[in-house]
Write an enzyme that holds these catalytic residues in place. Structure first.
Site, short mmCIF file in Angstrom:
data_model
loop_
_atom_site.label_atom_id
_atom_site.label_comp_id
_atom_site.label_asym_id
_atom_site.label_seq_id
_atom_site.Cartn_x
_atom_site.Cartn_y
_atom_site.Cartn_z
N ALA A 156 62.57 51.10 12.26
CA ALA A 156 61.76 52.17 11.66
C ALA A 156 62.19 52.49 10.24
O ALA A 156 61.36 52.85 9.40
CB ALA A 156 61.84 53.42 12.53
N PHE A 173 55.37 56.03 9.36
CA PHE A 173 55.25 57.47 9.13
C PHE A 173 55.35 57.77 7.63
O PHE A 173 55.83 56.95 6.84
CB PHE A 173 56.33 58.21 9.92
CG PHE A 173 56.27 59.71 9.83
CD1 PHE A 173 55.15 60.39 10.28
CD2 PHE A 173 57.31 60.43 9.29
CE1 PHE A 173 55.08 61.78 10.18
CE2 PHE A 173 57.26 61.81 9.20
CZ PHE A 173 56.13 62.48 9.64
N ASN A 175 57.25 59.33 5.70
CA ASN A 175 58.51 59.31 4.96
C ASN A 175 59.18 57.94 4.94
O ASN A 175 60.29 57.81 4.43
CB ASN A 175 59.49 60.35 5.52
CG ASN A 175 59.96 60.03 6.94
OD1 ASN A 175 59.56 59.02 7.53
ND2 ASN A 175 60.80 60.88 7.48
N LYS A 176 58.51 56.94 5.48
CA LYS A 176 59.14 55.61 5.55
C LYS A 176 58.95 54.83 4.25
O LYS A 176 58.20 55.23 3.36
CB LYS A 176 58.56 54.84 6.74
CG LYS A 176 58.88 55.48 8.09
CD LYS A 176 60.37 55.68 8.29
CE LYS A 176 60.75 56.17 9.69
NZ LYS A 176 60.40 57.56 9.93
N ILE A 177 59.66 53.70 4.14
CA ILE A 177 59.66 52.91 2.92
C ILE A 177 58.23 52.52 2.53
O ILE A 177 57.85 52.60 1.37
CB ILE A 177 60.57 51.67 3.07
CG1 ILE A 177 62.03 52.12 3.22
CG2 ILE A 177 60.41 50.73 1.87
CD1 ILE A 177 63.00 51.01 3.54
#
Length: 354
Positions: A156, A173, A175-177
């Protein structure tokens, strides 16, 4: 004070709007739209993996992976102590039992402690690449081979870390890379597992009858609009990772030598810039007053109410959880932004030492 430097925000500098507009214009909003397959193929190709199966979140990706491997009641899955609780929840959703293993100094699962937790009921090892640090996958794969176990990688937080396990699960999501707002994807080299993942994701419809379901399935599908954004993000992944490497380097340089701060080991890819801080909660309040958002480290799994260990063992994960935090880490963070943030950290510690 208002937040001027959030912990995370998306980087939408590619063809996201173009692809979403095309999706709306074509009327393909559901999971049947062509962007789902395009994203699955593009992300699989990027990672050098044959099959990608997109879904609704990173948590559902983990759940699908375990179900596709036949995990259920009576089984055990090795899970890190130091992780987001979704890793453990995915195991619980299948009816299996998560068995927790403490972390090492890099926050990843301590491979030297896994073997002692393996029992005849153990079926899967689930390493989590914490904050973008790749686990010792050579040692984990060796253990899996010796004990005939499967490996589900919780990736994740690690877009750009190439998978080696049976199934790798990524979150998309916000806030992910890379992100599609909500979403996830499973990668596997095994065509049978890919078929099972897709079958379970789409409510396990029987091929012979539209409304016959021979097993418990899920509505874990990704929409075409989400996939349109995810495809545009995947097309920029190399650029995003390079920009984030620069962010990591600037933080390393800007925070070096500050008494009261302990820098963490280097990351293979940068998800969040994590560190340990004396008087952490006071530092967080000081930064918040300057408009700088921070987040605490994960709470260990055996300290969670749903998995509370009555023995309260001494854990590295607990020690890190007590003084760890991460700073704003997003692809659009500028050198000037980071100079301000690191300057405020330095100002706090200089103030308490005077």
């Amino acid at each position: 004070m208002a937040i001027h430097y959030p912990v995370s925000q998306p980087w939408l500098e590619g063809r996201e709007l173009e692809y979403v507009t095309r999706t709306v214009g074509d009327g393909w909003l559901s999971s049947q739209g062509p962007f789902v397959k395009r994203f699955e193929q593009a992300f699989a190709d990027y990672n050098g993996i044959a099959h990608g199966v997109a879904c609704s979140s990173g948590t559902t990706a983990l759940t699908l992976a375990l179900r596709a491997l036949g995990i259920g009641p009576g089984d055990e899955v090795i899970v890190p102590e130091f992780t987001m609780i979704a890793s453990a929840w995915a195991v619980t959703y299948t009816g299996a039992t998560p068995v927790f293993v403490d972390c090492g100094d890099d926050l990843d699962i301590d491979v030297s402690k896994i073997e002692a937790k393996i029992t005849p009921r153990t079926k899967v090892i689930m390493p989590v690449h914490i904050y973008g640090r790749r686990c010792d996958m050579d040692a984990i794969m060796k253990l899996a081979y010796e004990y005939n176990l499967r490996v589900v990688e919780d990736s994740a937080e690690a877009h750009g870390v190439r998978p080696v396990g049976d199934i790798a699960c990524f979150s998309l999501f916000g806030n992910k890379i890379i992100t599609s707002g909500e979403g996830g994807i499973c990668l596997t080299r095994d065509p049978h597992l890919a078929g099972q993942l897709a079958h379970l994701r789409g409510m396990a419809f029987d091929s012979g009858h539209t409304f016959l379901h021979k097993k418990l399935g899920y509505n874990f599908r990704m929409t075409s609009m989400q996939a349109a954004v995810a495809l545009a993000q995947t097309e920029q992944l190399d650029e995003i990772l390079a920009l984030r490497r620069d962010i990591e380097k600037r933080y390393d340089e800007g925070l070096a030598g500050i008494s009261g701060i302990t820098l963490m080991p280097a990351r293979d890819v940068l998800w969040m810039y994590d560190l340990r801080a004396e008087r952490r909660d006071e530092l967080r309040a000081f930064l918040a007053a300057a408009g700088i958002e921070t987040r605490l480290f994960f709470k260990p799994m055996s300290r969670q109410p749903g998995y509370l260990d009555p023995g309260w063992p001494a854990l590295n994960a607990s020690t890190f959880s007590e003084d760890g935090l991460y700073l704003p880490t997003y692809t659009g963070l500028t050198e000037a932004d980071q100079t301000f943030i690191t300057g405020k950290v330095r100002e706090f510690y200089q103030g308490i030492q005077e």
